[in-house]
Design a protein around this motif. Sequence first.
Motif, PDB file in Angstrom:
ATOM      1  N   MET A  78      17.602  -5.037   6.335  1.00  0.00           N
ATOM      2  CA  MET A  78      15.933  -5.524   6.384  1.00  0.00           C
ATOM      3  C   MET A  78      16.417  -6.330   5.023  1.00  0.00           C
ATOM      4  N   ASP A  83      18.685   4.426   8.165  1.00  0.00           N
ATOM      5  CA  ASP A  83      19.496   5.491   8.682  1.00  0.00           C
ATOM      6  C   ASP A  83      18.442   6.140   9.571  1.00  0.00           C
ATOM      7  N   LEU A  84      17.339   5.565   9.799  1.00  0.00           N
ATOM      8  CA  LEU A  84      16.666   5.870  11.113  1.00  0.00           C
ATOM      9  C   LEU A  84      17.122   5.338  12.031  1.00  0.00           C
ATOM     10  N   ALA A  85      17.849   4.390  12.244  1.00  0.00           N
ATOM     11  CA  ALA A  85      18.309   3.766  13.508  1.00  0.00           C
ATOM     12  C   ALA A  85      19.605   4.641  13.879  1.00  0.00           C
ATOM     13  N   ALA A  86      20.202   5.408  12.933  1.00  0.00           N
ATOM     14  CA  ALA A  86      21.402   6.041  13.359  1.00  0.00           C
ATOM     15  C   ALA A  86      20.998   7.445  14.111  1.00  0.00           C
ATOM     16  N   ALA A  87      19.623   7.938  13.930  1.00  0.00           N
ATOM     17  CA  ALA A  87      19.282   9.166  14.400  1.00  0.00           C
ATOM     18  C   ALA A  87      18.988   9.026  15.952  1.00  0.00           C
ATOM     19  N   ARG A 106      15.615  -2.428  -1.378  1.00  0.00           N
ATOM     20  CA  ARG A 106      16.193  -1.253  -1.442  1.00  0.00           C
ATOM     21  C   ARG A 106      15.805  -0.038  -0.971  1.00  0.00           C
ATOM     22  N   VAL A 107      14.481  -0.016  -1.292  1.00  0.00           N
ATOM     23  CA  VAL A 107      13.800   1.392  -0.191  1.00  0.00           C
ATOM     24  C   VAL A 107      14.106   0.980   1.374  1.00  0.00           C
ATOM     25  N   LEU A 108      13.609  -0.181   1.739  1.00  0.00           N
ATOM     26  CA  LEU A 108      13.760  -0.488   3.301  1.00  0.00           C
ATOM     27  C   LEU A 108      15.287  -0.271   3.447  1.00  0.00           C
ATOM     28  N   LEU A 144      15.356   5.256  -5.946  1.00  0.00           N
ATOM     29  CA  LEU A 144      16.135   5.741  -4.766  1.00  0.00           C
ATOM     30  C   LEU A 144      16.748   6.753  -5.141  1.00  0.00           C
ATOM     31  N   LEU A 174      14.192  -9.221   2.739  1.00  0.00           N
ATOM     32  CA  LEU A 174      12.892  -9.459   2.411  1.00  0.00           C
ATOM     33  C   LEU A 174      12.650 -10.626   1.408  1.00  0.00           C
ATOM     34  N   LEU A 176      16.952   1.867   2.747  1.00  0.00           N
ATOM     35  CA  LEU A 176      17.250   3.614   2.870  1.00  0.00           C
ATOM     36  C   LEU A 176      16.744   3.910   4.534  1.00  0.00           C
ATOM     37  N   PHE A 177      15.775   2.969   4.952  1.00  0.00           N
ATOM     38  CA  PHE A 177      15.302   3.521   6.184  1.00  0.00           C
ATOM     39  C   PHE A 177      16.166   3.015   7.488  1.00  0.00           C
ATOM     40  N   ASP A 213      12.941  -4.560  -5.298  1.00  0.00           N
ATOM     41  CA  ASP A 213      12.747  -2.929  -5.240  1.00  0.00           C
ATOM     42  C   ASP A 213      12.449  -2.480  -3.741  1.00  0.00           C
ATOM     43  N   LEU A 214      11.594  -3.264  -3.193  1.00  0.00           N
ATOM     44  CA  LEU A 214      11.120  -3.028  -1.881  1.00  0.00           C
ATOM     45  C   LEU A 214      12.433  -2.868  -0.947  1.00  0.00           C
ATOM     46  N   ARG A 264       9.556   5.257  14.894  1.00  0.00           N
ATOM     47  CA  ARG A 264      10.965   6.117  14.837  1.00  0.00           C
ATOM     48  C   ARG A 264      10.865   7.083  13.890  1.00  0.00           C
ATOM     49  N   HIS A 301      18.785  12.957   7.888  1.00  0.00           N
ATOM     50  CA  HIS A 301      17.695  12.016   8.297  1.00  0.00           C
ATOM     51  C   HIS A 301      16.316  12.175   7.741  1.00  0.00           C
TER      52      HIS A 301
END
Lengths: 95, 485, 484
Positions: free
Chosen positions: A1, A40-44, A33-35, B416, A3, A37-38, A30-31, B374, B301
């Motif tokens: 993602m 990972d949600l797509a991998a679940a 980099r945080v995004l 992070l 930005l 991190l997310f 900053d944002l 999600r 997760h």
Amino acid sequence: MSLDHAAVRHIARLARLAIADDQLESLRSDLERVLHLFDDLAAANVNHLAPLAHPHDQTLALRDDIVSEDDRSAQLLALAATAQGGYFLVPKVIE
Amino acid sequence: MNPVSIASISAELAAQRVSALELTDQALARAEHAAALNSFIRLDADAARGAARSIDAMRANGSDLQPLAGIPFAHKDIFCTRGIATTCGSRMLQNFVPPYDAHVVERLAQAGAVSIGKTNMDEFAMGSSNESSAYGAAANPWDHTRVPGGSSGGSAAAVAAGIVPFATGTDTGGSVRQPAAFCGITGLKPTYGRVSRYGMIAYASSLDCAGVLARSAADCAVVLDAIAGFDARDATSVERPGERTAAALSQPLAGLRIGVAREYFSGGVQADVADRVHAALRELQRCGATLVDIGLPNAHHAIAAYYVIAPAEASSNLARYDGVRYGHRAAQARSLDELYSLSRAEGFGAEVQRRILVGTYALSAGYYDAYYLRAQKVRRLIAEDFATAFAGVDLIAGPTAPTTAFRIGEKSGDALAMYAADVNTVAVNLAGLPAISVPAGFADDGLPVGLQLIAPAFAEARLLNAAHQLQQATDWHLQVPAGTP
Amino acid sequence: MKTAAQPWQAVIGLEIHAQLSTASKLFSGAATAYGADPNTQASLVDCAIPGTLPVPNREAVRKAIQFGLAIDATIARHSVFARKNYFYPDLPKGYQISQYELPVVGAGRLSVRVDDGRTIEVLIQRAHLEEDAGKSVHDAFHAETGIDLNRAGTPLLEIVSAPVMHSAAEAVAYMRTVHTLVRWLGICDGNMQEGSFRCDCNVSVRRSGDTQLGTRTEIKNVNSFRFVEKAIEYEIERQIRALENGDSIVQETRLYDPTRHQTRPMRSKETADDYRYFPDPDLPPLTIAEADIARERTALPELPQARRVRYVTELGLPEADADQLCSDRATADYFEAVLAALPGQAKLCANWVLGEVAAKINEAVIEISAAPVTADGLAQLLTRLREGSISGKIAKDVFAAMWNGEGDADAIIQARGLKQISDTGALAAAIDAVLAEYAGQVADYRNGNEKLLQFFVGQTMKRTRGQANPQQLNELLKQKLAGN
């Protein structure tokens, strides 16, 4: 993602947070980099699951329709930086 | 001097060998002495002495008093206290004096415990190091150059430094357990809904949980019994017949199955931390428990799900701070828009603003499904992992935090890295389970290590009993930093 | 107005906000009474003081269920309170607690009689519970706006129709039908001046025959039937004019200006609102047991539509009478209470309720429940009328006296000596006296001038001060004039 600055400004506007121009880039990266991190949600594997908004299968407890509160306006208005004539005040709003 | 338990202080008070006022004065003096820790945002000496005197008077009159009567303690500055400023570690609420008491505040006052002040914390409980406090970082009593953990860092430091026997905390993603681990004390996060959130300033409502920081599991049990129970003012409060956990601490552990979650020992867990936790688990085995190797396949997760859900809820919960009715109001605002955006930009610190922006983004049009929705599904996945595991074991164990306390400033530039360290604690909040961090000795650097035990929902009695049995067999929880009175 | 001659078709949907008449607010124990001093009915929860939490009002949920059952909708066994996030000074939490994906009331329908005599079926998509905002006072301060949170947290039922209406008249007829229904059920006082019943109008136009909807505008917070009519009419015309000029319609929120009968764009609202709805983490899902729904269903009163049909088919009333009687439950109940004492006299009872009673009520600007003449009182009066004790004209006088508090019908008839003279002896004596006095006219009559009968009736009435039973008087007079 990824930005861009416009997106950061848009979010900041939605959140009503003033951002100085010289903050914009550091906030953006900053944002971003945080995004990341997310991602990972797509991998679940969750396609079969219902979202969980509350930790337990709770039922909402309701209260009886009884007036239990007194006038606390003096106390509440005293917490405000600006109040007059029983009202909280904000800069003039034009509808 | 060895730390003394609430039970033993209570006995001294009951026998009138010491007065509540003497204990309160002692706690206040210790707090002054340990001012360098910055563990308190404010001390309320006069109010505390007044409360102590009235407990002493009641005792002199032969009143029947509860076990906590006359025991000094401290509240995390997230709990609203009537007539006493409650800042939530934020500049936003610097001058906010709540017109009411939180449920937890009421309950402990009713029990006769004497609050000496409000402890330091990460701003709006957003942080794992206490460095996001608008009132300065707090220090770890074991090493003043290190963080006490967070967000209940001030409470953990105050207990570890021997200022008070216990303190209240809140735990949204580990904010009781992680500072307890870093400071070498015991930290209990009860089941979501077990303790009313009424009057506890919200960070992420579906995760927030009031908790206890104390020397031992037995002390946590006494405090939990005082603050737990249904409260009609919190619609997520759970109606359960009162279970007294303090009275159920002498159950042998024979037959207890403890699942050792292999994921909790993977990744960035420091080898010596893992080693100490394994040693503590062997102690539990010696007490009669059986160790079972288990998997929580979706544990990794949890960080992503938590850092979507918590900021999303926070972005909404913190919208009320608009400069209109209370809290910081920008002096320069010429329009309504400026009133909002300047008051909020000035009142909130960097980490809070970052999480508000992340949360706003996660809920915004076009991103809701990919992020928030999600994340809620992943939340169910994680809850189901626990449910599956608890079909075969009674408790789940692992290190509370992957490392010992880090240096102040070490991670402050890297959000992070800070988030990633919450990997073992946040899943518990996502599932709403009770968990405890208990001291498990010291790492090679001499700093405390915490063992986390997790129980099924509402099994606090089982959780506290296991922790208590471990503490009966070991003395890690009795260790105190050098210079502790 | 879907005719071939008209190239444009208006499409209208209404979002009606009905304030539920509970004593306390939707999520706090503060009072909901109207007109209190500013902020005296704002609790800690309503003020969004940090740490406070919402706890929903059982009665508000019950009233929502009642509405749902009355429009034949599905009541959701599980519904969800969601947060609608936006900043506005009269919205203290920075979000409104509402319902979004799972409302308590699902799709239902309402049969609506339009003024031109047609009946249309209006699909109601949903009805959900939400809290009201506070009030912004713009004119009381120089450079500031004052905020009063008394209304903040008041329970609202938002009733969302499908975009199925095609004229201002249809929209107003629908709104009136909903207004009648919520008052009938006793879930809303319907007071539009106090804002207890108000409406947002979604209006678009399209070429007749098009199946896709045009771009709509939303006219916010219109609080009278007349204004709804005017605002929609204006907006339809404005949109048609714009499209015919080759302009496009901007999707926006507009305000109605009742002094100019115009709508204008609302300045303070952002055009691209992103409300970021999500389930309120403070409130687990609202679960409604089947038994609770069944209990409300059993307790539901006969609805206005059913009653209107019954009045026409069973009581034989004209449709206009049935409509008027059923415009409000208290009126219909009053009518039925009168009718209970006078079986078979539906038309008489309806005439009095819609005539004398309605006139007095309108004059006094009161509700029928506050009328000084009760249904029992009116029933007694009409019974005297029916049995012939008094004439219709006298009955109206007695009614006026009853309204003024002079007592019940019998007491007034007695006190004023208004009872009709039905006693043959007394009547005969009066007639004899008249005939003796006007011997000449008697002779004329007997010679064939029968028109003089009315003259004798009038004279006898005068002598009896109007109390002679007219029918009896006629008969006796004819007898006496013919006989001797």
